[in-house]
Design an enzyme around this catalytic site. Structure first.
Site, PDB file in Angstrom:
ATOM      1  N   GLU A  65       0.837  -1.207   0.000  1.00 46.27           N
ATOM      2  CA  GLU A  65       0.000   0.000   0.000  1.00 46.27           C
ATOM      3  C   GLU A  65       0.869   1.253   0.000  1.00 46.27           C
ATOM      4  O   GLU A  65       0.601   2.226  -0.714  1.00 46.27           O
ATOM      5  CB  GLU A  65      -0.914  -0.029   1.227  1.00 46.27           C
ATOM      6  CG  GLU A  65      -1.958  -1.134   1.173  1.00 46.27           C
ATOM      7  CD  GLU A  65      -2.690  -1.303   2.511  1.00 46.27           C
ATOM      8  OE1 GLU A  65      -3.601  -2.144   2.560  1.00 46.27           O
ATOM      9  OE2 GLU A  65      -2.349  -0.626   3.490  1.00 46.27           O
ATOM     10  N   LEU A  66       1.958   1.232   0.812  1.00 43.24           N
ATOM     11  CA  LEU A  66       2.848   2.394   0.881  1.00 43.24           C
ATOM     12  C   LEU A  66       3.550   2.627  -0.444  1.00 43.24           C
ATOM     13  O   LEU A  66       3.599   3.749  -0.950  1.00 43.24           O
ATOM     14  CB  LEU A  66       3.869   2.182   2.003  1.00 43.24           C
ATOM     15  CG  LEU A  66       4.939   3.272   2.169  1.00 43.24           C
ATOM     16  CD1 LEU A  66       4.287   4.624   2.395  1.00 43.24           C
ATOM     17  CD2 LEU A  66       5.879   2.925   3.304  1.00 43.24           C
TER      18      LEU A  66
END
Length: 545
Positions: A474-475
């Site tokens: 996600e990052l």
């Protein structure tokens, strides 16, 4: 005279064609010990006719000083070549070649040579190979090194250190690739020199992948300069500092032989390291390698410390070179339109600055200290809405620790209850929380990528235990959209005090600012606390309910 001009043109064309593949422009070069190798530069025939006498000298840096290279039976200088018969581990170092007319010395090119130790148990060194990723069903050719000019030199191909189908050509052609063609291919060239046989090898790791439906968007692996990182013309002011940025996309694997560098009127600029800050010069910064998700990039800055009229007539060229492929982008500088302030405006401003210094300082202080409050007040009065018509479904995607065992349930409760209760119920935002809003059963990676793409912000709830497989994806997806696509802005919530950010990806430091909001437990709970105001300030403007 016309015949002479024609002869010069033909000689120039022949020499440049012959050395085009033999003289790679990259400045960092790896070579295996015990193999033939040569450093060389692209030679212009015009230099022969402009000056009657000149000398070419090769140097190696020793203890910080340039030491003239003396020829031996092993190291030989021929025209624009410095040959090693063969290369040894002690040959590693910084090299340069100069052109001297007796009055001045001109540095033509510089290199950093790294001689790698040979792997005694294998036919190749894993640190000295290039990776090529191709799709099954396509045609492709593997090319052997062009270190030897003689086409009669013996060539042998190996696959995984075994002789491959008695292939003896310099190019290995595959009409239709299959997954079975994947492997490590090494070509070995035997070169005769003064009665002895030397060799040179080139190793390529070929990865053949099946193309599925999920790969239809990006099936072509290649190199390119990112056009958004460079403009053909740059407007600037004389006497000011200017920084040019060049970024190259390498594909989906890091190419160790890839090189990206600047040229100033076809000459290599100096390195910025070691140059005093107050010295007026043009220099290039160190090469940086970036990984965003599964994509790899090279980037390098050219620093013009003080722009002059002469710089306006120069061509600043950024070159990206991988294997035998080269991408070029030329940048020209242009004067920007500068106008002096009218006299009456300048006078009025000076009078106000003298008579009202205290008022000015007070206004600046208030604007700085209460910037967040002023912006939120302006949004509320004007009913500003930045979300209308942008095609996004969510105001923010919330990323938090899910897969690791947390010492307490506080972080989970903050992400699933407190954050939605305030942002959604009180201020009208719509959040996407994976655990709450995404139906189970889908492909997690595809779902994450899709929902981040539908969101205007990516809120990352940071703690020392944040990093997990899903959280890091996600990052990295958010970083890719923030740094490369510039579609999504990132908000970092420091849920627990973090003393060291080294557990986060290095590319996070490339964000314009860290955009960190700190959660201080009970102190941050009230809706009029500094935490919620700062968070709303970083969120898109949206009328409250």
């Amino acid at each position: 005279l016309k015949k002479m001009t024609l002869v010069i043109f033909l000689l120039t064309f022949i020499i440049e064609s012959a050395t085009e593949n033999l003289c790679p422009l990259r400045t960092f070069i790896d070579v295996l010990e015990g193999e033939y190798f040569s450093l060389c530069y692209h030679e212009s025939m015009q230099e022969y006719f402009q000056e009657e006498a000149y000398t070419i000298n090769w140097y190696k840096e020793n203890a910080g000083k340039q030491q003239l290279i003396k020829e031996t039976h092993r190291i030989v200088s021929q025209m624009n070549f410095l040959e090693f018969w063969p290369a040894e581990l002690s040959d590693s170092g910084n090299y340069s070649v100069t052109h001297s007319n007796g009055k001045q010395n001109f540095t033509i090119q510089k290199w950093t040579l790294n001689v790698l130790e040979r792997n005694k148990s294998s036919c190749f060194n894993k640190n000295h190979l290039t990776t090529e990723i191709k799709n099954a069903g396509t045609g492709h050719s593997l090319k052997c090194s062009d270190l030897s000019v003689n086409e009669n030199d013996s060539v042998t191909w190996y696959k995984d250190c075994k002789v491959y189908e008695n292939e003896t050509e310099r190019k290995l052609d595959f009409k239709t690739l299959t997954v079975q063609h994947s492997g490590i291919y090494t070509c070995k060239i035997l070169i005769s020199h003064e009665g002895k046989i030397y060799h040179s090898t080139n190793t390529i790791k070929l990865v053949v992948e099946e193309v599925g439906r999920d790969e239809e968007i990006e099936t072509e692996i290649g190199i390119k300069l990112l056009q958004e990182s460079l403009s053909s013309h740059v407007l600037l002011c004389l006497g000011k500092e200017e920084i040019l940025n060049c970024t190259g996309f390498l594909g989906y694997s890091m190419r160790e032989d890839a090189s990206l560098y600047w040229l100033n009127n076809q000459k290599f600029p100096e390195k910025c390291t070691g140059i005093p800050e107050n010295e007026s010069s043009i220099c290039e910064e160190e090469l940086k390698k970036l990984q965003l998700g599964n994509k790899f990039y090279l980037t390098r800055l050219l620093r013009i410390k003080k722009v002059t009229d002469e710089d306006m007539h120069h061509n600043f060229t950024c070159m990206l070179q991988v294997d035998e492929r080269t991408q070029i982008k030329i940048v020209k500088l242009k004067k920007g339109n500068t106008r002096d302030l009218p006299v009456h405006i300048f006078t009025t401003g000076m009078v106000l600055a003298v008579l009202l210094p205290c008022v000015a300082v007070a206004v600046v202080f208030v604007c700085v200290m209460f910037r967040v409050d002023l912006v939120l007040f302006y949004r509320n009065i004007c009913r500003r809405d930045d979300t209308a018509g942008d095609g996004k479904e969510y105001d923010a995607f919330v990323s938090y620790l899910k897969d690791c065992v947390s010492p307490t349930e506080e972080e989970r409760e903050f992400a699933l209850k407190i954050l939605p209760m305030v942002l959604e119920e009180k201020f009208g935002y719509k959040l996407c929380i994976f655990e709450r809003d995404v139906s189970p059963g889908g492909a997690v990676v595809d779902d994450i990528h899709s929902f981040i793409d539908k969101s205007r912000r990516l809120i990352i709830i940071l703690s020392q235990n944040y990093i997990s497989d899903r959280a890091i994806y996600e990052l990295e997806s958010g970083l890719h959209k923030a740094l490369v696509e510039r579609k999504t802005k990132i908000i970092l919530i420091e849920y627990m005090p973090i003393s060291d950010y080294n557990f986060l990806p290095e590319s996070l430091s490339l964000l314009p600012s860290k955009r960190v909001v700190k959660w201080k437990k009970d102190k941050s709970l009230p809706m009029n606390s500094r935490f919620w105001k700062s968070l709303r300030y970083l969120m898109p403007a949206k009328p409250t309910k």
